[in-house]
Design a protein around this motif. Structure first.
Motif, PDB file in Angstrom:
ATOM      1  N   LEU A 249       0.842  -1.204   0.000  1.00 54.82           N
ATOM      2  CA  LEU A 249       0.000   0.000   0.000  1.00 54.82           C
ATOM      3  C   LEU A 249       0.872   1.247   0.000  1.00 54.82           C
ATOM      4  O   LEU A 249       0.623   2.210  -0.741  1.00 54.82           O
ATOM      5  N   LEU A 254       2.603   6.152  -3.332  1.00 53.43           N
ATOM      6  CA  LEU A 254       3.590   7.020  -3.999  1.00 53.43           C
ATOM      7  C   LEU A 254       3.379   7.050  -5.503  1.00 53.43           C
ATOM      8  O   LEU A 254       3.861   7.955  -6.175  1.00 53.43           O
ATOM      9  N   VAL A 264      -9.785  -0.406  -0.522  1.00 52.59           N
ATOM     10  CA  VAL A 264      -9.115  -1.269   0.458  1.00 52.59           C
ATOM     11  C   VAL A 264     -10.084  -2.340   0.928  1.00 52.59           C
ATOM     12  O   VAL A 264     -11.013  -2.083   1.696  1.00 52.59           O
ATOM     13  N   CYS A 265      -9.848  -3.536   0.427  1.00 51.08           N
ATOM     14  CA  CYS A 265     -10.752  -4.643   0.701  1.00 51.08           C
ATOM     15  C   CYS A 265     -10.226  -5.493   1.849  1.00 51.08           C
ATOM     16  O   CYS A 265     -10.975  -6.161   2.547  1.00 51.08           O
ATOM     17  N   GLY A 266      -8.924  -5.436   2.092  1.00 50.23           N
ATOM     18  CA  GLY A 266      -8.326  -6.195   3.183  1.00 50.23           C
ATOM     19  C   GLY A 266      -6.885  -5.780   3.363  1.00 50.23           C
ATOM     20  O   GLY A 266      -6.342  -5.026   2.541  1.00 50.23           O
ATOM     21  N   MET A 267      -6.281  -6.230   4.447  1.00 48.27           N
ATOM     22  CA  MET A 267      -4.862  -5.938   4.702  1.00 48.27           C
ATOM     23  C   MET A 267      -4.218  -7.192   5.281  1.00 48.27           C
ATOM     24  O   MET A 267      -3.795  -7.206   6.434  1.00 48.27           O
ATOM     25  N   TYR A 277       2.122  -2.025  10.451  1.00 51.60           N
ATOM     26  CA  TYR A 277       3.053  -1.278   9.601  1.00 51.60           C
ATOM     27  C   TYR A 277       2.653   0.197   9.587  1.00 51.60           C
ATOM     28  O   TYR A 277       1.468   0.530   9.472  1.00 51.60           O
ATOM     29  N   GLY A 278       3.622   1.083   9.698  1.00 52.72           N
ATOM     30  CA  GLY A 278       3.343   2.522   9.630  1.00 52.72           C
ATOM     31  C   GLY A 278       3.409   3.008   8.192  1.00 52.72           C
ATOM     32  O   GLY A 278       4.460   2.966   7.566  1.00 52.72           O
ATOM     33  N   VAL A 279       2.266   3.474   7.678  1.00 50.44           N
ATOM     34  CA  VAL A 279       2.180   3.925   6.282  1.00 50.44           C
ATOM     35  C   VAL A 279       2.699   5.365   6.198  1.00 50.44           C
ATOM     36  O   VAL A 279       2.126   6.266   6.808  1.00 50.44           O
ATOM     37  N   ARG A 280       3.801   5.561   5.471  1.00 52.84           N
ATOM     38  CA  ARG A 280       4.485   6.859   5.482  1.00 52.84           C
ATOM     39  C   ARG A 280       4.123   7.760   4.307  1.00 52.84           C
ATOM     40  O   ARG A 280       4.428   8.940   4.318  1.00 52.84           O
ATOM     41  N   LEU A 282       1.159   8.590   3.047  1.00 53.71           N
ATOM     42  CA  LEU A 282      -0.234   9.019   2.979  1.00 53.71           C
ATOM     43  C   LEU A 282      -0.363  10.473   2.528  1.00 53.71           C
ATOM     44  O   LEU A 282      -1.388  10.866   1.965  1.00 53.71           O
ATOM     45  N   CYS A 284       0.816  11.805   0.097  1.00 54.74           N
ATOM     46  CA  CYS A 284       0.645  11.879  -1.362  1.00 54.74           C
ATOM     47  C   CYS A 284      -0.810  12.060  -1.769  1.00 54.74           C
ATOM     48  O   CYS A 284      -1.091  12.508  -2.875  1.00 54.74           O
ATOM     49  N   ILE A 285      -1.732  11.684  -0.909  1.00 54.93           N
ATOM     50  CA  ILE A 285      -3.147  11.768  -1.303  1.00 54.93           C
ATOM     51  C   ILE A 285      -3.593  13.217  -1.453  1.00 54.93           C
ATOM     52  O   ILE A 285      -4.602  13.480  -2.101  1.00 54.93           O
ATOM     53  N   VAL A 292      -8.817   7.047  -0.518  1.00 49.88           N
ATOM     54  CA  VAL A 292      -8.502   5.727   0.046  1.00 49.88           C
ATOM     55  C   VAL A 292      -9.744   5.299   0.827  1.00 49.88           C
ATOM     56  O   VAL A 292     -10.158   5.989   1.758  1.00 49.88           O
TER      57      VAL A 292
ATOM     58  N   TYR B 277       5.783  10.505   9.391  1.00 46.29           N
ATOM     59  CA  TYR B 277       5.168   9.687  10.437  1.00 46.29           C
ATOM     60  C   TYR B 277       4.521   8.457   9.791  1.00 46.29           C
ATOM     61  O   TYR B 277       3.859   8.575   8.760  1.00 46.29           O
ATOM     62  N   GLY B 278       4.670   7.297  10.388  1.00 42.62           N
ATOM     63  CA  GLY B 278       4.038   6.081   9.883  1.00 42.62           C
ATOM     64  C   GLY B 278       2.660   5.904  10.507  1.00 42.62           C
ATOM     65  O   GLY B 278       2.541   5.729  11.716  1.00 42.62           O
ATOM     66  N   VAL B 279       1.627   5.972   9.684  1.00 46.84           N
ATOM     67  CA  VAL B 279       0.246   5.867  10.176  1.00 46.84           C
ATOM     68  C   VAL B 279      -0.098   4.390  10.362  1.00 46.84           C
ATOM     69  O   VAL B 279      -0.111   3.626   9.400  1.00 46.84           O
ATOM     70  N   ARG B 280      -0.350   3.996  11.606  1.00 43.53           N
ATOM     71  CA  ARG B 280      -0.519   2.577  11.930  1.00 43.53           C
ATOM     72  C   ARG B 280      -1.966   2.106  11.981  1.00 43.53           C
ATOM     73  O   ARG B 280      -2.229   0.914  11.996  1.00 43.53           O
ATOM     74  N   ILE B 286     -11.270  -0.394   7.132  1.00 44.36           N
ATOM     75  CA  ILE B 286     -11.998  -1.527   6.548  1.00 44.36           C
ATOM     76  C   ILE B 286     -13.244  -1.846   7.385  1.00 44.36           C
ATOM     77  O   ILE B 286     -14.369  -1.808   6.894  1.00 44.36           O
ATOM     78  N   VAL B 292     -10.926   8.072   3.290  1.00 43.30           N
ATOM     79  CA  VAL B 292      -9.878   9.066   3.558  1.00 43.30           C
ATOM     80  C   VAL B 292      -9.550   9.705   2.218  1.00 43.30           C
ATOM     81  O   VAL B 292      -9.151   9.002   1.286  1.00 43.30           O
TER      82      VAL B 292
END
Lengths: 359, 359
Positions: A249, A254, A264-267, A277-280, A282, A284-285, A292, B277-280, B286, B292
């Protein structure tokens, strides 16, 4: 018409093998979290109850079951459905044959799909989650996959959230799985350019040779997911159909195009992690005005009838191909479920527990 | 009618003080990244050019300028607008008076707002980003804020992405800033319950006493953002209007209600970090089917006319109150911009560089 649960003659009592949850799970589940127990069941709906007694034929293994194997606090915002009950049969979508029914629209002999137990026979009391199977000419197991919940998920999440347009660049993760294989083929039917990721070279071949993906990569052998996306989708992504979350993701964010949609149907990559996991990427949206959106199939069952007809048509016309990973016997169910989390299955994971509906 | 740039008599040449970018920025910007230089300018549009010569009256300080102070690679997916040019006046929204014009719809003496330079006089060649000011009876500086880009951002991001319904629970971060103060008041007008976060007790008081927020908290003095949200919004959040990103977004994601919307207008907390920052908590979207969505005001200028009339009406009726942080003199502009990133401003940050439109 519905048979009555109040017949005078004695109902048969038979053995009922089931998969029960032994303990609540933290981290990744193992086979030892479940056990096979043998119980008995009366093959008749108890008098005065509106219910359906189902002989289960096919059990579906789906990643979301992991969530129900944990103990959640009240009000936990991550809950998808109630926790399983320790010592009781686990619950999921499946295909079965009606043995007895007091439901006005279901009668003995009907083939049904919907929410049932991980056991040989289930007394289904929440009958709103059972539907009659309308296309008996197709393999019944398809109602655990392409014609069942995963198919409806693919269809409604892709079209309602992804909003694909002809010519869009579509990326699908877990692309050979129960949902992904359907999404990729629907995207081709919709006139999109479709790229998939999967976890083995065998699956990558399936994507290209069987499901018609325009390109595909094995995420396990790529050292840089972003580079893989740039190689396969040099102009970026309009729709990312996400079933895995995490690093995939992050890389996809990016690489989104202006106005892109992440459905987003699943993770599945996030199950069993001590810390998600920390999504860094975001942020970019904002620049790309990307959306999302989380998906839960529960909100889309009103589309089922339309979906079933459309999908049955695609299958009969050869426009949608189905790959299933069918194992035999209820004893195989725990290992099959666990295998999902390491990607051991190739295609939709099904457990066949009986091929006939005779009690 | 438009005056001509080709008049025979000689045009005045005057001093033009400007704020230029000295070097590209990594991390948080400082005053030393900019400098004041003095140039001269001819107060007439050159012959044969369609342009507008503007005397700038108010400069707007907006967080998004930070992005343009960095050097971006070609195709960088995070870019909002072209990088500033080293040694040239920085560019942003502002309010000015037309001194000379060859644009058919603008004439000397018109008051305008739009994209101009951080300098005393600007020859605006991209005239599509200039608009005539229709409500001269209101303070002109409002066209850098509530009636300008931040106001349109608040209006269109809140209504188009947030899709508020009466009774919704709304959370706004950076709630006393140029955008946040407008969002909060629009949310009250829409019949929502509104909670804001800000970075000082003084700002929290403003939120409650001046802007009508139902509740508010100082994020700097809270040890647990999630606990603050649970206290102020015990039933969760339907709409989160995000201008900060990072830890606040992460806490809000955990606290969204089913079907909630996160309208992401900015991520000011993410500027200047070596690693974002990593968004957790993204997996919460879901189970709760949360959306978002990133916002860029460029897609919403078609709503401006409707917005301007509606907002001018609210201001005149006392339904929307405006708090500005106005500093005097172009020399103050660099410090005012830098102050945004530590939250030094109270309300919309404006730099008044001239109060009269006389050259």
């Amino acid at each position: 018409m519905a048979s009555s649960g109040g017949d005078e003659k004695a109902a048969a009592v038979v053995q009922n093998k089931k998969v029960v949850l032994r303990r609540y799970v933290t981290g990744l589940p193992t086979e030892e979290d479940m056990e096979i127990v043998v119980d008995t069941i009366v093959l008749r709906v108890p008098a005065g109850q509106t219910a359906v007694l189902v002989k289960n034929l096919y059990l579906s293994c789906d990643p979301w079951m992991r969530d129900r194997m944990s103990k959640h606090d009240d009000g936990d915002p991550t809950v998808l459905a109630p926790d399983f009950v320790i010592g009781e049969a686990m619950v999921n979508f499946g295909v079965g044959k009606v043995i007895d029914s007091t439901h006005p629209e279901l009668t003995a002999g009907d083939l049904v799909w919907g929410m049932s137990g991980w056991e040989e026979y289930t007394l289904v009391t929440q009958t709103e989650y059972l539907s009659k199977i309308n296309h008996k000419e197709l393999p019944l197991s398809y109602y655990t996959g392409v014609l069942g919940m995963p198919g409806l998920t693919a269809f409604s999440c892709f079209f309602e959230l992804g909003k694909p347009k002809k010519g869009d660049f579509v990326f699908v993760s877990a692309a050979s799985g129960a949902v992904g294989q359907v999404v990729g083929q629907l995207a081709k039917i919709a006139g999109c350019f479709v790229v998939g990721s999967a976890g083995s070279d065998e699956k990558v071949s399936l994507l290209k040779d069987k499901f018609g993906y325009d390109d595909a990569f094995n995420y396990r052998s790529e050292t840089d997911l972003g580079a893989a996306l740039r190689r396969c989708l040099p102009d970026g992504i309009d729709v990312y159909f996400d079933s895995v979350g995490g690093a995939t993701l992050d890389a996809a964010l990016l690489h989104m195009r202006h106005g892109g949609r992440v459905a987003v149907c699943g993770m599945i990559s996030q199950y069993g992690l001590e810390e998600p996991y920390g999504v860094r990427n975001l942020y970019c949206i904002i620049g790309k005005t990307v959306r999302v959106e989380g998906f839960n199939v529960n909100g889309y069952f009103h589309l089922y009838t339309r979906f079933e007809e459309e999908m049955a048509g695609y299958i009969k016309d050869g426009k949608v191909t189905v790959v299933e990973d069918v194992v035999e016997g209820i004893e195989s169910a725990p290992a099959s479920l666990i295998g999902l989390f390491s990607g051991r299955n190739v295609g939709k994971q099904v457990v066949a527990i009986a091929h006939s509906g005779t009690p």
